[in-house]
Write an enzyme that holds these catalytic residues in place. Structure first.
Site, PDB file in Angstrom:
ATOM      1  N   GLU A  89      -0.165  11.054  11.551  1.00 43.10           N
ATOM      2  CA  GLU A  89       0.530  10.445  10.413  1.00 43.10           C
ATOM      3  C   GLU A  89       1.420   9.275  10.828  1.00 43.10           C
ATOM      4  O   GLU A  89       2.647   9.314  10.670  1.00 43.10           O
ATOM      5  CB  GLU A  89       1.339  11.501   9.653  1.00 43.10           C
ATOM      6  N   GLU A 138      -5.849  17.651   6.554  1.00 43.12           N
ATOM      7  CA  GLU A 138      -4.868  18.739   6.444  1.00 43.12           C
ATOM      8  C   GLU A 138      -4.734  19.155   4.990  1.00 43.12           C
ATOM      9  O   GLU A 138      -4.755  18.314   4.080  1.00 43.12           O
ATOM     10  CB  GLU A 138      -3.471  18.279   6.900  1.00 43.12           C
TER      11      GLU A 138
HETATM   12  C1  GAL Z   1       1.914  16.971   7.749  1.00 42.36           C
HETATM   13  C2  GAL Z   1       1.923  16.877   9.267  1.00 42.36           C
HETATM   14  C3  GAL Z   1       1.703  18.244   9.902  1.00 42.36           C
HETATM   15  C4  GAL Z   1       2.575  19.272   9.261  1.00 42.36           C
HETATM   16  C5  GAL Z   1       2.342  19.281   7.775  1.00 42.36           C
HETATM   17  C6  GAL Z   1       3.145  20.310   7.019  1.00 42.36           C
HETATM   18  O1  GAL Z   1       2.517  15.877   7.169  1.00 42.36           O
HETATM   19  O2  GAL Z   1       0.926  16.010   9.718  1.00 42.36           O
HETATM   20  O3  GAL Z   1       1.951  18.149  11.287  1.00 42.36           O
HETATM   21  O4  GAL Z   1       3.908  18.990   9.531  1.00 42.36           O
HETATM   22  O5  GAL Z   1       2.669  18.020   7.262  1.00 42.36           O
HETATM   23  O6  GAL Z   1       2.867  20.276   5.643  1.00 42.36           O
END
Ligand code: GAL
Length: 690
Positions: A158, A310
């Site tokens: 990110e 994710e």
């Molecule tokens: C994302 C990040 C992850 C984790 C996740 C939690 O933004 O890439 O490492 O922190 O959020 O929701």
């Protein structure tokens, strides 16, 4: 013409299922590591993102590298049937490095250098950090180049934010020098004589002067450019040692500070992290609509399938109230991503960490450590479904195209320019919600839409919707004119064509750059309405867009003069009552529609409904969808995979048309109506419609 794209990694042609896996945190717990392997098989996980924040585990002190644990991880995953999306660890710099090399820590906009903490806060310009990244990435790439588990690079994590250190400021000035060549040219581009802001030397340029909009825009462009440069730097050793392994960065939807479409050519795969706020308010269908929009936007960045990198299997931990997904919603939210073009469903995170800030973030494996949880069961069920969708008729759904006949423009630079402008109305500018307002009528009807940056080629669409296209980036006005001249229909709104790419207002009448001729109007004045002041627009009898009735308007109302256009609706109030509020103008073989005020959703829905009908734009299913049900499809011109999703807690009955449908999971024939339980999704296959 619909096509099939290669799988994300053609050597592993299945839908990916898995997520962020942090064995670096569990090296003192070998029993947990072996249990992970057993559970991954049960969950149907086939791809794990490894090493994202593992720098300290890979290089515990300067120049001492410890890859043994990663070797074991890669080997055991491969033996167990899982592939690896290997991360470069630059997202979190180790403490020893931050202590020894202060320059890698960011400086904030008040000139203060960060103390070492948290993550995602390294300087993108620092030669030391770049050098450290080169060493680390080269070692990783060289070591695992031939490893059979490696299928993709997850570069950093990110990317985001900015740094105001002297190195970054110097790089910014170099960027401006390359762009403008002379300070005088920069002064012209910025209209810098205003308030005596004329620059006489490059060194006088600071990033923070928000009164000079061109400068602010260039700072934002620079952040994207510098981040991309850092990405290229990270990618160089990866491309050298592993030329066939695709590279991605995990993006954050419509994240404000990076113009993702401008980064598209520097990565092989677009991936993004999606955390919709399901259940947070009582409007999951809104959340679903806006998530669909963001999936379509991510697909639009490279105009090919992307990857959901994710998502949470249950709850996040950072919302005001992080509500766990209700039963079945996980499957529907995940299949929604596939429906809109993702070739996989990955999670943050595989296993909950025991401590630190994400210990309560949802995971496939909870602290209890076994598979007998609701969340694990839902994930495992989805894993089974994804495997079936990978192997169905015509080689599964991976790589299938999305057959959009409509393009909706969403542009980062336009958003910045609107937001930075002081006036004409500073409250409720609402660029993104306005773009989504124009997305919703298509989503409600199950009509696929491509969401594109304004600089993209639009020639293949029947309909292009360009809300609030305040800034005309180079070439855009000409492309819009050519699109309409060739027979397309363009819909634009108030605040279109006002400034050039430096935020200088077009002289000689608006909308500028020849758009007055395209729309057949002149927008003389912008009325902006406070909350209490009402405006409304009323359809003109027998208008060519078949619009009927009257609609409320608020916030913005431009006062138009006709210059060849036909009025569709007129204002009913204020000193411009009776003047045109919506117009259509024939231009070449097409037409250009202008909506001069911010009208209510009923207006947008009625206008778009009429355009859909007039252009015979085909919805996914021919019968209207019940409210809260979404339908979309992917195709390779032989077969369609049709996704029908119930985003409500009620049962819904969805009529099917006469095509021969079969269930994509059981392959059993299906005839309508489909009865969908709360949050249920069905995936159907049908022969492609000709
Ligand atoms: C994302 C990040 C992850 C984790 C996740 C939690 O933004 O890439 O490492 O922190 O959020 O929701």
């Amino acid at each position: 013409m619909a096509q099939r794209f290669p799988a994300l990694n053609p050597t592993f042609p299945v839908l990916l299922h898995g997520g962020d896996y942090n064995p670096d945190q569990w090296q003192k717990f070998p029993e947990v590591l072996s249990e992970d392997l057993r559970l991954m098989t049960l969950a149907g996980a086939n791809a794990l993102s490894v090493g994202i924040f593992a720098w300290a585990a890979l290089e515990p002190e300067e120049g001492r590298f410890t890859f043994d644990w990663l070797d074991r991880t890669m080997d055991s995953l491969e033996r167990n049937g899982q592939k690896v999306i290997l991360a470069t660890p630059s997202g979190a710099k180790p403490n020893w490095m931050a202590a020894k090399y202060p320059e890698i820590r960011r400086v904030n906009d008040q000139g203060r250098r960060d103390l070492q903490q948290s993550r995602h806060n390294h300087c993108y310009t620092s030669p030391v950090y770049r050098e450290k990244v080169t060493i680390m990435n080269s070692k990783l790439a060289e070591r695992y180049a031939k490893h059979p588990a490696l299928i993709m690079w997850h570069v950093s994590n990110e990317y985001g934010g900015d740094c105001h250190c002297p190195l970054c400021l110097a790089a910014f000035r170099e960027f401006l020098k390359a762009k403008y060549k002379t300070v005088d040219a920069l002064n012209d581009a910025y209209w810098a004589r205003f308030w005596s802001h004329t620059f006489t030397a490059w060194e006088q340029i600071e990033a923070l002067d928000s009164s000079v909009h061109g400068l602010k825009l260039d700072w934002m462009r620079f952040i994207t450019r510098q981040t991309t440069d850092f990405l290229d730097h990270e990618a160089r050793p990866l491309r050298k040692f592993t030329p066939n392994i695709p590279i991605t960065i995990n993006m954050m939807g419509t994240y404000y500070f990076l113009n993702y479409p401008a980064m598209a050519n520097h990565i092989d795969i677009v991936s993004w992290d999606s955390y919709p706020s399901w259940h947070e308010w009582d409007h999951d269908t809104n959340v679903a609509m806006s998530t669909a929009f963001t999936h379509d936007l991510n697909r639009g960045i490279k105009q090919k399938p992307f990857l959901l990198m994710e998502s949470t299997p249950s709850a996040v931990n950072w919302a005001g109230v992080s509500v766990p997904k209700r039963p079945n919603l996980h499957r529907t939210a995940s299949l929604q991503a596939i429906a809109h073009g993702s070739d996989g469903v990955l999670y943050f995170q595989w296993r909950k960490s025991r401590g630190s800030s994400e210990k309560f973030h949802g995971a496939v494996v909870d602290h209890v450590g076994h598979e007998n949880t609701r969340v694990f069961r839902e994930v495992a069920k989805l894993g089974g479904d994804l495997s079936k969708l990978s192997n169905g008729p015509a080689n599964g759904v991976m790589g299938m195209d999305t057959p959009a006949e409509v393009a909706l423009l969403f542009d980062w630079e336009v958003r910045w320019a609107i937001d930075f402008a002081q006036g004409p109305r500073n409250q409720d500018k609402n660029y993104e919600p306005t773009v989504q307002q124009h997305y919703r009528p298509f989503w409600n009807r199950g009509i696929p839409v491509d969401v594109l940056d304004s600089t993209r080629d639009i020639s293949r669409y029947k309909l292009v919707i360009a809300p609030m296209l305040y800034m005309l980036r180079p070439g855009v006005a000409d492309r819009l004119k050519a699109f309409v001249a060739a027979g397309g229909t363009l819909v634009s709104t108030y605040l279109t064509g006002i400034v050039d790419e430096n935020d200088l207002v077009h002289l000689g009448g608006l909308p500028g750059e020849g758009l007055m001729d395209l729309f057949g109007i002149w927008a003389e004045e912008i009325d902006v309405l406070p909350q209490w002041m009402k405006q409304s627009v009323e359809a003109v009898a027998d208008n060519p867009l078949d619009l009927a009735g009257s609609f409320a308007a608020r916030h913005y109302a431009e006062v138009l003069h006709l210059r060849g256009a036909t009025p569709i609706a007129t204002y009913t109030k204020e000193y411009y009552a009776g003047t045109p509020a919506v117009t259509v103008h024939k231009h070449g073989k097409g037409r250009a529609i202008y909506i001069a005020s911010r009208n209510d959703d009923a207006f947008t829905d009625a206008l778009i409904a009429s355009l859909i009908q007039q252009h015979a734009i085909r919805p996914t299913l021919s019968a209207p969808l019940p409210p809260g049900v979404s339908a979309t499809y992917r195709t390779d011109a032989q077969h369609d995979y049709v996704f029908v999703m119930n985003l409500t807690t009620d049962e819904k009955s969805v009529p099917l048309d006469a095509h021969p449908y079969q269930d994509a999971l059981t392959l059993a024939p299906v005839s309508g109506p489909l009865n969908l339980a709360s949050y249920e999704t069905r995936v159907l296959i049908r022969p492609s419609r000709k």
